[in-house]
Design a protein around this motif. Structure first.
Motif, PDB file in Angstrom:
ATOM      1  N   UNK A   1      40.027  55.328  59.122  1.00  0.00           N
ATOM      2  CA  UNK A   1      41.191  55.340  59.763  1.00  0.00           C
ATOM      3  C   UNK A   1      41.722  53.663  60.355  1.00  0.00           C
ATOM      4  N   UNK A   2      40.487  52.964  60.763  1.00  0.00           N
ATOM      5  CA  UNK A   2      40.759  51.511  61.160  1.00  0.00           C
ATOM      6  C   UNK A   2      41.429  50.846  59.960  1.00  0.00           C
ATOM      7  N   UNK A   3      41.125  50.867  58.850  1.00  0.00           N
ATOM      8  CA  UNK A   3      41.934  50.421  57.602  1.00  0.00           C
ATOM      9  C   UNK A   3      43.049  50.839  57.578  1.00  0.00           C
ATOM     10  N   UNK A   4      43.428  51.993  57.783  1.00  0.00           N
ATOM     11  CA  UNK A   4      44.918  52.694  58.122  1.00  0.00           C
ATOM     12  C   UNK A   4      45.657  51.772  59.077  1.00  0.00           C
ATOM     13  N   UNK A   5      44.936  51.673  60.284  1.00  0.00           N
ATOM     14  CA  UNK A   5      45.507  51.070  61.553  1.00  0.00           C
ATOM     15  C   UNK A   5      45.960  49.325  60.929  1.00  0.00           C
ATOM     16  N   UNK A   6      45.100  48.949  60.321  1.00  0.00           N
ATOM     17  CA  UNK A   6      45.423  47.630  59.927  1.00  0.00           C
ATOM     18  C   UNK A   6      46.440  47.486  59.117  1.00  0.00           C
TER      19      UNK A   6
ATOM     20  N   UNK B   1      49.115  49.366  58.876  1.00  0.00           N
ATOM     21  CA  UNK B   1      50.444  49.746  59.846  1.00  0.00           C
ATOM     22  C   UNK B   1      50.743  48.422  60.658  1.00  0.00           C
ATOM     23  N   UNK B   2      49.729  47.880  61.268  1.00  0.00           N
ATOM     24  CA  UNK B   2      49.838  46.713  61.818  1.00  0.00           C
ATOM     25  C   UNK B   2      50.363  45.363  60.985  1.00  0.00           C
ATOM     26  N   UNK B   3      49.860  45.195  59.948  1.00  0.00           N
ATOM     27  CA  UNK B   3      50.155  44.090  59.100  1.00  0.00           C
ATOM     28  C   UNK B   3      51.697  44.360  58.589  1.00  0.00           C
TER      29      UNK B   3
ATOM     30  N   UNK C   1      49.150  51.434  66.702  1.00  0.00           N
ATOM     31  CA  UNK C   1      48.228  51.725  68.066  1.00  0.00           C
ATOM     32  C   UNK C   1      48.216  53.287  68.359  1.00  0.00           C
ATOM     33  N   UNK C   2      48.764  54.094  67.763  1.00  0.00           N
ATOM     34  CA  UNK C   2      48.579  55.827  67.940  1.00  0.00           C
ATOM     35  C   UNK C   2      47.253  56.025  67.675  1.00  0.00           C
ATOM     36  N   UNK C   3      46.804  56.715  68.653  1.00  0.00           N
ATOM     37  CA  UNK C   3      45.604  57.246  68.753  1.00  0.00           C
ATOM     38  C   UNK C   3      44.402  56.046  69.175  1.00  0.00           C
ATOM     39  N   UNK C   4      44.699  55.049  69.370  1.00  0.00           N
ATOM     40  CA  UNK C   4      43.739  54.004  69.890  1.00  0.00           C
ATOM     41  C   UNK C   4      43.379  54.206  71.285  1.00  0.00           C
ATOM     42  N   UNK C   5      42.057  54.108  71.796  1.00  0.00           N
ATOM     43  CA  UNK C   5      41.465  54.281  73.020  1.00  0.00           C
ATOM     44  C   UNK C   5      42.108  53.200  74.103  1.00  0.00           C
ATOM     45  N   UNK C   6      42.373  52.280  73.412  1.00  0.00           N
ATOM     46  CA  UNK C   6      42.884  51.125  74.598  1.00  0.00           C
ATOM     47  C   UNK C   6      44.415  51.219  74.641  1.00  0.00           C
ATOM     48  N   UNK C   7      45.120  52.073  74.175  1.00  0.00           N
ATOM     49  CA  UNK C   7      46.576  51.862  74.158  1.00  0.00           C
ATOM     50  C   UNK C   7      47.117  52.059  75.468  1.00  0.00           C
ATOM     51  N   UNK C   8      46.472  52.653  76.538  1.00  0.00           N
ATOM     52  CA  UNK C   8      47.082  52.741  77.690  1.00  0.00           C
ATOM     53  C   UNK C   8      46.875  51.559  78.572  1.00  0.00           C
TER      54      UNK C   8
END
Length: 149
Positions: A67-72, A74-76, A116-123
């Motif tokens: 899921x971190x690869x998917x986050x990468x 989306x961010x790119x 950033x969806x579902x990221x623990x640091x988002x808030x």
């Protein structure tokens, strides 16, 4: 030298204020932030990068999760749309002051935060953005307009 960064760390660096997973992670992130602020080029990589380095030996390291690869990805895509040029593994750019301000403005508006969806640091990142990025460690390098794909 270049700072090797995975895609979603292009967003994380916008709000880094010195908090992290472990003390060694945070010290390392400060070092990376200093390199970026000094104008060291960023090379986009797939998978664990220079920020992840202190976590690689830990069993709970999330940097290898799919899921971190998917986050990468989306961010790119979001950052590439904003900057107006394609970004992927092997792309090189300098985070000059103009780019950093553009990224922070878009981040504050939420237009580059799909990763950033579902990221623990988002808030925490939201609070930092709402406070005008006060305390953020990374500073933009002097403008140089350098890009290589």
């Amino acid at each position: 030298m270049t700072v090797r960064l995975r895609g979603h760390h292009l967003l994380c660096l916008l709000t880094f204020v010195g908090e992290g997973y472990t003390p060694s992670f945070t010290r390392n992130y400060h070092d990376v932030a200093g390199r970026l602020s000094a104008g060291e080029p960023i090379e986009i990589v797939e998978g664990p990068d220079d920020i992840c380095a202190p976590m690689l030996g830990l069993a709970e390291a999330h940097c290898r999760n799919e899921n971190i690869g998917c986050r990468d990805s989306r961010a790119l895509a979001a950052v590439a749309d904003l900057l107006g040029f394609p970004l992927g593994p092997g792309s090189v750019l300098i985070l000059d002051d103009r780019r950093l301000q553009n990224l922070r403005g878009a981040f504050a508006l939420g237009s580059v935060r799909a990763a950033c969806d579902e990221c623990e640091w988002s808030a925490l990142c939201t609070r930092i953005a709402r406070a005008g990025f006060a305390g953020a460690v990374v500073r933009g390098a002097p403008s140089t307009c350098f890009l290589k794909s």
